[in-house]
Design a protein around this motif. Structure first.
Motif, short mmCIF file in Angstrom:
data_model
loop_
_atom_site.label_atom_id
_atom_site.label_comp_id
_atom_site.label_asym_id
_atom_site.label_seq_id
_atom_site.Cartn_x
_atom_site.Cartn_y
_atom_site.Cartn_z
N GLN A 165 6.58 34.06 -18.19
CA GLN A 165 7.16 33.48 -19.40
C GLN A 165 6.08 33.01 -20.38
O GLN A 165 6.08 31.86 -20.84
N ARG A 166 5.17 33.89 -20.72
CA ARG A 166 4.03 33.49 -21.54
C ARG A 166 4.45 33.02 -22.93
O ARG A 166 3.79 32.15 -23.52
N ASP A 167 5.53 33.58 -23.46
CA ASP A 167 5.99 33.12 -24.77
C ASP A 167 6.45 31.67 -24.72
O ASP A 167 6.17 30.88 -25.64
N VAL A 168 7.14 31.31 -23.64
CA VAL A 168 7.60 29.92 -23.48
C VAL A 168 6.41 29.00 -23.25
O VAL A 168 6.30 27.92 -23.86
N VAL A 169 5.51 29.41 -22.37
CA VAL A 169 4.33 28.58 -22.07
C VAL A 169 3.49 28.38 -23.33
O VAL A 169 3.04 27.26 -23.62
N ASP A 170 3.28 29.44 -24.11
CA ASP A 170 2.49 29.32 -25.33
C ASP A 170 3.15 28.38 -26.32
O ASP A 170 2.47 27.55 -26.95
N PHE A 171 4.46 28.48 -26.47
CA PHE A 171 5.17 27.59 -27.39
C PHE A 171 5.00 26.13 -26.95
O PHE A 171 4.73 25.25 -27.77
N CYS A 172 5.17 25.90 -25.66
CA CYS A 172 5.05 24.53 -25.15
C CYS A 172 3.64 23.98 -25.40
O CYS A 172 3.49 22.84 -25.87
N ARG A 173 2.63 24.78 -25.14
CA ARG A 173 1.26 24.31 -25.35
C ARG A 173 0.99 24.01 -26.82
O ARG A 173 0.31 23.04 -27.15
N GLU A 174 1.53 24.85 -27.69
CA GLU A 174 1.33 24.64 -29.13
C GLU A 174 1.97 23.35 -29.61
O GLU A 174 1.54 22.78 -30.62
N HIS A 175 2.99 22.88 -28.91
CA HIS A 175 3.73 21.70 -29.34
C HIS A 175 3.56 20.51 -28.40
O HIS A 175 4.35 19.55 -28.47
N GLY A 176 2.55 20.56 -27.56
CA GLY A 176 2.22 19.40 -26.73
C GLY A 176 3.20 19.12 -25.62
O GLY A 176 3.29 17.98 -25.13
N ILE A 177 3.94 20.13 -25.17
CA ILE A 177 4.92 19.98 -24.10
C ILE A 177 4.30 20.47 -22.80
O ILE A 177 3.84 21.61 -22.72
N ALA A 178 4.27 19.63 -21.79
CA ALA A 178 3.74 20.04 -20.49
C ALA A 178 4.72 21.01 -19.82
O ALA A 178 5.94 20.85 -19.92
N VAL A 179 4.18 21.99 -19.12
CA VAL A 179 4.99 22.98 -18.42
C VAL A 179 5.02 22.65 -16.94
O VAL A 179 3.98 22.42 -16.32
N GLU A 180 6.23 22.64 -16.39
CA GLU A 180 6.43 22.40 -14.97
C GLU A 180 7.12 23.62 -14.37
O GLU A 180 8.11 24.11 -14.93
N ALA A 181 6.60 24.13 -13.26
CA ALA A 181 7.13 25.34 -12.64
C ALA A 181 8.09 25.00 -11.52
O ALA A 181 7.70 24.38 -10.53
N ASP A 182 9.36 25.40 -11.69
CA ASP A 182 10.21 25.42 -10.51
C ASP A 182 10.09 26.82 -9.89
O ASP A 182 9.64 27.77 -10.53
N SER A 183 10.43 26.92 -8.64
CA SER A 183 10.23 28.18 -7.90
C SER A 183 8.82 28.73 -8.12
O SER A 183 8.66 29.89 -8.53
N PRO A 184 7.78 27.94 -7.88
CA PRO A 184 6.43 28.40 -8.22
C PRO A 184 5.96 29.60 -7.40
O PRO A 184 4.98 30.25 -7.77
N MET A 185 6.68 29.90 -6.30
CA MET A 185 6.37 31.09 -5.52
C MET A 185 7.55 32.06 -5.47
O MET A 185 7.63 32.91 -4.60
N ALA A 186 8.50 31.90 -6.43
CA ALA A 186 9.72 32.72 -6.45
C ALA A 186 10.46 32.61 -5.11
O ALA A 186 10.96 33.59 -4.57
N ARG A 187 10.51 31.36 -4.59
CA ARG A 187 11.15 31.10 -3.30
C ARG A 187 10.58 31.99 -2.20
O ARG A 187 11.30 32.48 -1.35
N GLY A 188 9.28 32.20 -2.28
CA GLY A 188 8.57 32.95 -1.27
C GLY A 188 8.38 34.42 -1.58
O GLY A 188 7.52 35.08 -0.98
N ALA A 189 9.16 34.96 -2.51
CA ALA A 189 9.09 36.40 -2.78
C ALA A 189 7.73 36.83 -3.31
O ALA A 189 7.25 37.93 -3.02
#
Length: 283
Positions: A176-200
């Motif tokens: 989700q690089r578009d979302v991450v880039d938008f958040c960084r541009e606007h000072g919003i910290a990004v938090e990852a749920d399912s950081p391993m895609a539930r193991g996949a």
């Protein structure tokens, strides 16, 4: 084991531990020993939600350990989320009172809108309730989950605010690089749920993750989580097993090489593992 987890400074001045414990899909009775185990291992950050139907169990763990009130409370970051069905001003305030009681807390560190529900948009009135709870000192940080750039822009246009944190599905095969880039541009910290895609994602790249892990003498899970850490992402891996909880916290005694990090970057793909925020509503 190194468990000196760094904090991420948020746009409201608060600081959140970069690694936390997620408690999705753990029943209310079962979550109590899971949270107790994690805190015993050094976790200072617990990520919950009304929709997980286990806030009472989380609250029991916090009370059993004596970290729900008093001097020890300040050392912990407790997040919970509003049910989509309870968005709105009055309904949010009522829901929060219930949630705070279940958690046995005087305040939560972060309260989040769980899904944007753009097809039933109630964010402005919900956010007004969030602001009131913040002003009353019962919530320290205001966040959202699963908001896309269009949702974040709409929130800002209608309230004048951006959240401090946006929790999204984020892992090597769905970055989700578009979302991450938008958040960084606007000072919003990004938090990852399912950081391993539930193991996949542990098997992503035809064994790439395993080879990187072996090179460092760590597990595939640690290799993926270390990639998140180096990206500055807040992560909330879930495990009910103490040994894996310990492993998921032990991410600071090694570093990926630039080539290894780039190789994980290259695993990005076009298919999400979870739900589409444009159409989904949860709880």
């Amino acid at each position: 084991m190194q468990t000196d987890v760094p904090d991420i400074e948020l746009n409201d001045g608060n600081r959140i531990p970069q690694v936390g414990l997620g408690v999705l899909r753990i029943d209310d009775d079962g979550v109590t020993p899971v949270v107790e185990s994690a805190i015993g291992l050094g976790y200072r950050h617990i990520d919950g939600a009304a929709g997980y139907d286990n806030e009472a169990g989380v609250g029991r763990a916090l009370a059993n350990l004596g970290v729900n009130r008093g001097e020890r409370r300040a050392g912990f970051w407790i997040t919970t989320k509003l049910k989509d069905s309870e968005q709105g001003y009055d309904s949010c305030l009522k829901a929060f009172d219930r949630q705070l009681g279940l958690l046995q807390l005087d305040y939560v560190d972060m309260y989040m809108i769980h899904w944007p529900t753009p097809f039933d948009w109630r964010t402005p009135e919900t956010w007004r309730a969030f602001r009131r709870l913040h002003d009353e000192g019962r919530v320290r940080t205001l966040g959202v989950c699963n908001f896309m750039p269009s949702d974040l822009e709409r929130l800002h246009d209608e309230t004048g605010d951006y959240p401090a944190v946006n929790q999204i599905e984020l892992h090597p095969t769905w970055q989700q690089r578009d979302v991450v880039d938008f958040c960084r541009e606007h000072g919003i910290a990004v938090e990852a749920d399912s950081p391993m895609a539930r193991g996949a994602d542990l098997a992503a790249g035809d064994g790439l993750i395993g080879r990187i892990a072996e090179a460092h003498g760590v597990s595939p899970a640690q290799a993926v989580l270390r990639w998140h850490i180096e990206n500055g992402t807040i992560i909330i891996p879930k495990s009910v097993h103490p040994d894996r909880q310990r492993e998921n916290l032990d991410l600071f005694g090694f570093a990926l090489t630039p080539d290894e990090h780039a190789a994980i970057d290259a695993l990005d793909g076009p298919v999400r593992a979870g739900h589409d925020p444009a159409t989904f509503s949860y709880a």
